[in-house]
Structures are given as structure tokens and as C-alpha cells.
Design a protein around this motif. Structure first.
Motif, mmCIF file in Angstrom:
data_model
loop_
_atom_site.group_PDB
_atom_site.id
_atom_site.type_symbol
_atom_site.label_atom_id
_atom_site.label_comp_id
_atom_site.label_asym_id
_atom_site.label_seq_id
_atom_site.Cartn_x
_atom_site.Cartn_y
_atom_site.Cartn_z
ATOM 1 N N GLY A 24 0.798 -1.227 0.000
ATOM 2 C CA GLY A 24 0.000 0.000 0.000
ATOM 3 C C GLY A 24 0.824 1.268 0.000
ATOM 4 O O GLY A 24 0.656 2.130 -0.860
ATOM 5 N N THR A 30 -3.878 0.419 -4.530
ATOM 6 C CA THR A 30 -5.138 0.862 -3.939
ATOM 7 C C THR A 30 -5.841 -0.314 -3.273
ATOM 8 O O THR A 30 -6.141 -1.320 -3.916
ATOM 9 C CB THR A 30 -6.061 1.453 -5.027
ATOM 10 N N ARG A 31 -6.101 -0.166 -1.982
ATOM 11 C CA ARG A 31 -6.795 -1.215 -1.228
ATOM 12 C C ARG A 31 -8.282 -1.200 -1.574
ATOM 13 O O ARG A 31 -8.875 -0.139 -1.724
ATOM 14 C CB ARG A 31 -6.600 -0.992 0.269
ATOM 15 N N VAL A 32 -8.868 -2.387 -1.718
ATOM 16 C CA VAL A 32 -10.292 -2.512 -2.016
ATOM 17 C C VAL A 32 -10.924 -3.489 -1.039
ATOM 18 O O VAL A 32 -10.265 -4.358 -0.484
ATOM 19 C CB VAL A 32 -10.551 -2.974 -3.477
ATOM 20 N N TYR A 43 -5.969 -5.649 -3.003
ATOM 21 C CA TYR A 43 -5.559 -4.421 -3.676
ATOM 22 C C TYR A 43 -5.973 -4.489 -5.131
ATOM 23 O O TYR A 43 -5.922 -5.550 -5.749
ATOM 24 C CB TYR A 43 -4.038 -4.230 -3.600
ATOM 25 N N GLN A 44 -6.360 -3.348 -5.697
ATOM 26 C CA GLN A 44 -6.722 -3.245 -7.103
ATOM 27 C C GLN A 44 -5.484 -2.866 -7.900
ATOM 28 O O GLN A 44 -4.753 -1.950 -7.538
ATOM 29 C CB GLN A 44 -7.797 -2.169 -7.298
#
Length: 119
Positions: A24, A30-32, A43-44
Motif C-alpha cells: 500500500g 489501492t486497497r479494495v 488491492y486493485q
């Protein structure tokens, strides 16, 4: 017959908070949130997702002793110089591709080889 896939890859980690920092904060993924109650962190990355799964003894089979060889996890990035600066600022080991192509290799906190490629 048509098969469509939900693309993701998983990496085993022993310390989730340390791995969340690496993926991150250092790599800037990007964390989802996943709609189902899967353990770990997601993560995306473009059209796919990365799943960090906590394991008391992660498999070292995911990492190679020779950087840049299979198996490893590869990510495409836009700015190789910026990523190099981020990795160095975080005191992460980093190696450029021996073939001369625009790529960096590093290891996550559990020793998994990560390729960051501009190609």
C-alpha cells in the motif's frame, strides 16, 4: 461455451500489517474491499486484484533465489524512476533488470520476488 474470469493473484504473507505497508505505502497499490468475507487484504491493480493471505509459514516456492527468474509476481508501472526512489526511501532491496529492459526487482517483507516493469 464462453468462460469469463475474475482475475486475481494471491501472495502468502506472515505479517499482514508489514505487507500492507509494503504493497500500500511503498508500491502505492489501492486497497479494495471484497463483498465476500475473505480473510486477508485485497488491492486493485488495473483490471485485476492482489490478495494477501496470512500464513504462519508462507511458502518460499513463490520466491526465486535468482532475481528476475520465475516464479515471481510482476506489476506494470508508469514511472520506473519514481518507483526506484520509493523503494530506496523505504530501504527495500532493489535490482535493475540484467537484460537492460526497463524493470526493477525487489522483495516483499516475506521474501517474495516482485518485478516492477515499465514494459
Amino acid at each position: 461455451m464462453s468462460i469469463t474470469g475474475y482475475r486475481h493473484t494471491a501472495i502468502l504473507v506472515s505479517d499482514l500489517s508489514r505487507s500492507e505497508w509494503f504493497y500500500g505505502e511503498v508500491l502505492g497499490l489501492t486497497r479494495v474491499e471484497r463483498p465476500l468475507n475473505f480473510p486477508g487484504t485485497w488491492y486493485q491493480i488495473g483490471g485485476m486484484q492482489l490478495h494477501l493471505i496470512v500464513s504462519e509459514s508462507p511458502s518460499r516456492d513463490l520466491a526465486s533465489e535468482k532475481w528476475g527468474r520465475n516464479p515471481h509476481v510482476a506489476f506494470g508501472i508508469d514511472d520506473l524512476d519514481d518507483m526506484l526512489n520509493r523503494l530506496q526511501a523505504a530501504d527495500c532491496p532493489v535490482q535493475r533488470s540484467a537484460s537492460g529492459r526497463p524493470a526493477l526487482f525487489t522483495r516483499d517483507p516475506d521474501g517474495n520476488v516482485i518485478e516492477l516493469s515499465a514494459e
